[in-house]
Design an enzyme around this catalytic site. Sequence first.
Site, PDB file in Angstrom:
ATOM      1  CG  HIS A  74      -0.352   0.086   2.402  1.00  0.00           C
ATOM      2  ND1 HIS A  74      -0.008   1.216   3.250  1.00  0.00           N
ATOM      3  CD2 HIS A  74      -0.129  -1.051   3.369  1.00  0.00           C
ATOM      4  CE1 HIS A  74       0.379   0.809   4.601  1.00  0.00           C
ATOM      5  NE2 HIS A  74       0.461  -0.388   4.545  1.00  0.00           N
ATOM      6  CG  ASP A 113      -2.400   4.176   2.860  1.00  0.00           C
ATOM      7  OD1 ASP A 113      -1.911   3.372   2.344  1.00  0.00           O
ATOM      8  OD2 ASP A 113      -3.172   4.312   3.746  1.00  0.00           O
ATOM      9  CG  ASP A 160       2.869  -0.131   7.902  1.00  0.00           C
ATOM     10  OD1 ASP A 160       2.319  -0.290   7.001  1.00  0.00           O
ATOM     11  OD2 ASP A 160       2.177  -0.232   9.213  1.00  0.00           O
ATOM     12  CD  GLU A 196      -3.063  -1.286   5.360  1.00  0.00           C
ATOM     13  OE1 GLU A 196      -3.202  -2.359   5.982  1.00  0.00           O
ATOM     14  OE2 GLU A 196      -2.643  -0.183   5.666  1.00  0.00           O
ATOM     15  CD  GLU A 197      -1.376   1.978   7.452  1.00  0.00           C
ATOM     16  OE1 GLU A 197      -2.085   1.135   8.463  1.00  0.00           O
ATOM     17  OE2 GLU A 197      -0.062   1.443   7.485  1.00  0.00           O
ATOM     18  CG  ASP A 244       1.262  -4.003   4.999  1.00  0.00           C
ATOM     19  OD1 ASP A 244       2.162  -3.023   5.448  1.00  0.00           O
ATOM     20  OD2 ASP A 244      -0.020  -3.740   5.038  1.00  0.00           O
TER      21      ASP A 244
END
Length: 485
Positions: free
Chosen positions: A77, A79, A116, A146-147, A170
């Site tokens: 991801h 973001d 991350d 994603e977050e 991830d």
Amino acid sequence: MSYLFENLKPELLWKYFYEILQVPRPSKKEEKIIKYLVDFAKSQKLDYQQDKIGNVVIRKPATKGYEHFPIVVLQSHMDMVGEKNSDVDHDFEKDPIVPRIEDGWVKASGTTLGGDDGIGVATQLAILASDDIEHGPLEMLFTVDEETGLTGAKELEKSMIKGRILLNLDSEDEGELFIGCAGGRDTRAFLDYKLEDIDKAKYKAYNINVSGLIGGHSGDDINKNRGNAVKILVRLLWLFQEKFGMRLSTFEGGNLRNAIAREASAKIAIPVSKKAKFLKFFDEYSAQILAEFNLNEPDLKITCLVDNKVGKVISKKQQKRLINSVYACPHGVIAMSASIPNFVETSTNLASVKMHKKYFEIGTSQRSSVESSKEYVVNMVESLFDLAGCEVVHDDGYPGWTPNPDSHVMEVTKQAYVKLFGKEPKVLAIHAGLECGLIGEKFPGMDMISFGPTIKGAHSPDERLEIATVEMFWDLTLEVLKTIA
């Protein structure tokens, strides 16, 4: 050009990681990183596609002799979580991340690092830009948001990928291969309030602050007995209310739904007649809390500072509803797995209390690898806030990822790990949410695995990436691509 990571290996991966740190990319604000990825694809003369939500896929043909290999999707991801210490001036929508190297780790300066999942993105770009790696046809999938809700994975258009083998980049523990994850759902409670005046001559105002907590990921770190700043502060407020007739002016703490609250603050008013007893009690009780968290939270600070201005306060009825409901709201592990040793099955995170102009917003996040247990804890939280007279709203949530013990890509990755490092990796499920659950639901039959280098303190300014494990992660990824057939 000289830059911080120039002596680290693999050189190309670290080059792209450094570039990614220069691109602001908080969740839901990924326009700049999307442009960066599209420009990269164009510069490499690679086929790319972008869907309506903003996900990007970049395709690379097989190297000579590997044309018969199955298509492999590598996914991360784009973001990052934007968390910073309160004394740090940083705008995640405009400012680059400022990295530093310390004792074998890459860290940021008072903010989250974005390892991350920036390290996953950098790995994909380095593979795409290399001309000496053996692999079959590749689809590099970069998802948005994603977050804060796995929105990119939820809205991923089916035309984006054709492969049915997926490497999710991830995960955050070297030597651990993940083949399952928890599902989750967020719950928010809204409580209206009204402000009223009090006799300022009869009250003294104080600012109560809780800070210095480690925080961390609300999935990975929920079982580590870390303090929650909101829960610690509300313990104090509840007692101040009961013992000293405290009136509440402000109450805020925490930030993101997937991070354990590290800081919280409140402005209160205490009757002048009870000032001495209040201050004595504060000193004694805060000392007890510091002793309680002495081992797990050595940097915890609880302060009480005089505020020269007594402001308006929340009505007594609404104050009591707010404090009682936040005090009673569950936080932490609800159940451990009966089938997997030392694995959290169900949990909930009291993430934040945010004070808006006319209402409080209380954010929570529930997770479980068992769907019925997830709904149980979601309903538990709703029931509590309903009793307090709150409006309660849930998001759609996301599914868990059921482990497949017969996974081909899992077996290939295990064998590659043993070949490279001479030891067996751990094959596990993770209590955090991964996009694999949603992708697997959207593409039935997708064979998936998740792995990555070691990242500690994700979702907090203590986030750090272990340099030595990055090269191991790189080598493992390339070995899987070379041997997947």
